[in-house]
Design an enzyme around this catalytic site. Sequence first.
Site, PDB file in Angstrom:
ATOM      1  N   SER A 126      -1.565  -2.830   8.730  1.00  0.00           N
ATOM      2  CA  SER A 126      -1.906  -1.739   7.747  1.00  0.00           C
ATOM      3  C   SER A 126      -2.825  -0.645   8.873  1.00  0.00           C
ATOM      4  O   SER A 126      -3.518  -0.949   9.619  1.00  0.00           O
ATOM      5  CB  SER A 126      -2.976  -2.180   6.893  1.00  0.00           C
ATOM      6  OG  SER A 126      -2.128  -2.570   5.705  1.00  0.00           O
ATOM      7  N   ASP A 160       2.086  -0.430   8.188  1.00  0.00           N
ATOM      8  CA  ASP A 160       2.062  -0.548   6.627  1.00  0.00           C
ATOM      9  C   ASP A 160       1.136   0.455   6.112  1.00  0.00           C
ATOM     10  O   ASP A 160       0.149   0.708   6.629  1.00  0.00           O
ATOM     11  CB  ASP A 160       1.380  -1.994   6.463  1.00  0.00           C
ATOM     12  CG  ASP A 160       1.756  -2.250   4.987  1.00  0.00           C
ATOM     13  OD1 ASP A 160       2.435  -1.723   4.150  1.00  0.00           O
ATOM     14  OD2 ASP A 160       0.767  -3.243   4.786  1.00  0.00           O
ATOM     15  N   HIS A 161       1.471   1.266   4.952  1.00  0.00           N
ATOM     16  CA  HIS A 161       0.540   2.194   4.384  1.00  0.00           C
ATOM     17  C   HIS A 161       0.151   3.415   5.504  1.00  0.00           C
ATOM     18  O   HIS A 161      -1.044   3.612   5.367  1.00  0.00           O
ATOM     19  CB  HIS A 161      -0.674   1.617   3.804  1.00  0.00           C
ATOM     20  CG  HIS A 161      -0.026   0.871   2.675  1.00  0.00           C
ATOM     21  ND1 HIS A 161       0.233   1.445   1.387  1.00  0.00           N
ATOM     22  CD2 HIS A 161      -0.069  -0.519   2.397  1.00  0.00           C
ATOM     23  CE1 HIS A 161       0.798   0.639   0.703  1.00  0.00           C
ATOM     24  NE2 HIS A 161       0.512  -0.605   1.144  1.00  0.00           N
ATOM     25  N   HIS A 165       5.146  -4.963  -2.819  1.00  0.00           N
ATOM     26  CA  HIS A 165       3.788  -5.145  -2.209  1.00  0.00           C
ATOM     27  C   HIS A 165       2.927  -5.903  -3.144  1.00  0.00           C
ATOM     28  O   HIS A 165       3.346  -6.285  -4.267  1.00  0.00           O
ATOM     29  CB  HIS A 165       3.078  -3.661  -2.081  1.00  0.00           C
ATOM     30  CG  HIS A 165       3.508  -2.842  -1.048  1.00  0.00           C
ATOM     31  ND1 HIS A 165       2.815  -2.621   0.124  1.00  0.00           N
ATOM     32  CD2 HIS A 165       4.854  -2.291  -0.610  1.00  0.00           C
ATOM     33  CE1 HIS A 165       3.604  -1.555   0.990  1.00  0.00           C
ATOM     34  NE2 HIS A 165       4.847  -1.681   0.437  1.00  0.00           N
ATOM     35  N   GLY A 166       1.868  -6.621  -2.389  1.00  0.00           N
ATOM     36  CA  GLY A 166       1.039  -7.418  -3.386  1.00  0.00           C
ATOM     37  C   GLY A 166       1.658  -8.769  -3.461  1.00  0.00           C
ATOM     38  O   GLY A 166       1.489  -9.200  -4.680  1.00  0.00           O
ATOM     39  N   THR A 170      -3.141 -11.287   1.673  1.00  0.00           N
ATOM     40  CA  THR A 170      -4.200 -11.947   1.153  1.00  0.00           C
ATOM     41  C   THR A 170      -4.175 -13.406   1.229  1.00  0.00           C
ATOM     42  O   THR A 170      -4.958 -14.214   1.475  1.00  0.00           O
ATOM     43  CB  THR A 170      -4.752 -11.580  -0.317  1.00  0.00           C
ATOM     44  OG1 THR A 170      -4.698  -9.997  -0.375  1.00  0.00           O
ATOM     45  CG2 THR A 170      -5.915 -12.165  -1.010  1.00  0.00           C
TER      46      THR A 170
HETATM   47  P1  13P Z   1      -1.478  -8.855  -0.749  1.00  0.00           P
HETATM   48  O1  13P Z   1      -2.570  -8.727   0.235  1.00  0.00           O
HETATM   49  O2  13P Z   1      -1.712  -8.646  -1.930  1.00  0.00           O
HETATM   50  O3  13P Z   1      -0.650  -9.934  -0.333  1.00  0.00           O
HETATM   51  O4  13P Z   1      -0.665  -7.409  -0.311  1.00  0.00           O
HETATM   52  C1  13P Z   1      -0.141  -7.153   0.878  1.00  0.00           C
HETATM   53  C2  13P Z   1       0.455  -5.994   1.056  1.00  0.00           C
HETATM   54  O5  13P Z   1       1.236  -5.515   0.003  1.00  0.00           O
HETATM   55  C3  13P Z   1       0.617  -5.110   2.165  1.00  0.00           C
HETATM   56  O6  13P Z   1       1.074  -3.841   1.707  1.00  0.00           O
END
Ligand code: 13P
Length: 292
Positions: free
Chosen positions: A50, A85-86, A211-212, A236
């Site tokens: 990121s 990322d992002h 994502h997530g 995460t």
């Molecule tokens: P999490 O931290 O919820 O796993 O998401 C990671 C993510 O989407 C990075 O772009």
Amino acid sequence: MGLVSMKRMLLDAADGGYAVGQFNLTNMEFAQSILQAAQEKRSPVILGVSEAYVPYMGGLPCIAGMVRALIDHYGVTVPVALHLDHGSSFDICLRALHAGFTSVMIDASGLPLERNIELTSRVAQAAHALGATVEAELGRIAGREDELVVDEAEVMYAVPDECVRLARETGIDCLAPALGSVHGPYRGQPRLGFGRMEDIRRLTGLPLALHGGSGLPDDEIREAIVRGTRKINVNTDNQAAFTAAIRRYLNEHPDAYDPRHYLSEAAKAVQACVRTKIELFGCAGKAGEHTR
Ligand code: 13P
């Protein structure tokens, strides 16, 4: 094998009906653990960085150099993509590509559609000229990605017609439509927009990124893969496993002072987490199918 572009990996995943994990890096132990887990599982892998983590990790050339050196050191033979990322600007995406990243995400999802298209197109042109892959985002994904915080009032699901325009007018290789997933821990039951996910995949013809990926129940992950998700981002869950292992070690060894002891435990916890995700995403054993 050196670093490869993510595009071929995702097209292979589409043919094989699985998804490739993007595991985000926080430090060297994350890079070591993720590479070793992918190698052990014979899985292609995407290392995500990121933008907000770049200064912490010593800058883009340092990260790219470290990843390349670790690939050599561990004799990694599975395909590895290094992905920004992002990315928030043309400048950071270009700097990542020049440092040796093989893929970038330009996240212009906070801009009006026309400006998102304009910025994403510029990044796509530059990245493609360098043989790299581009991911873009539409809609707003809730949660916290370090400095990038989107609260629930700002969440917007991606609109299929807008996704089609973004795909056609920019030439991107992968699309991250916001469809109810959250960066960081979920509050309550996740509700992914599977119908819309399938429509967006069909209408754009693009591999989709979810994502997530932390904290989603296994069946939601499997369903997302069936509906066209080819890249799943996880940060995460690995960070929580890393920190829990350190906490446990230090509680059990209050006199410890050599960081190698607790960091090795933390690295093992990340490796175990990545191995489990690779199995769940269906990409174990798929390294050999990489056709580039
Ligand atoms: P999490 O931290 O919820 O796993 O998401 C990671 C993510 O989407 C990075 O772009």
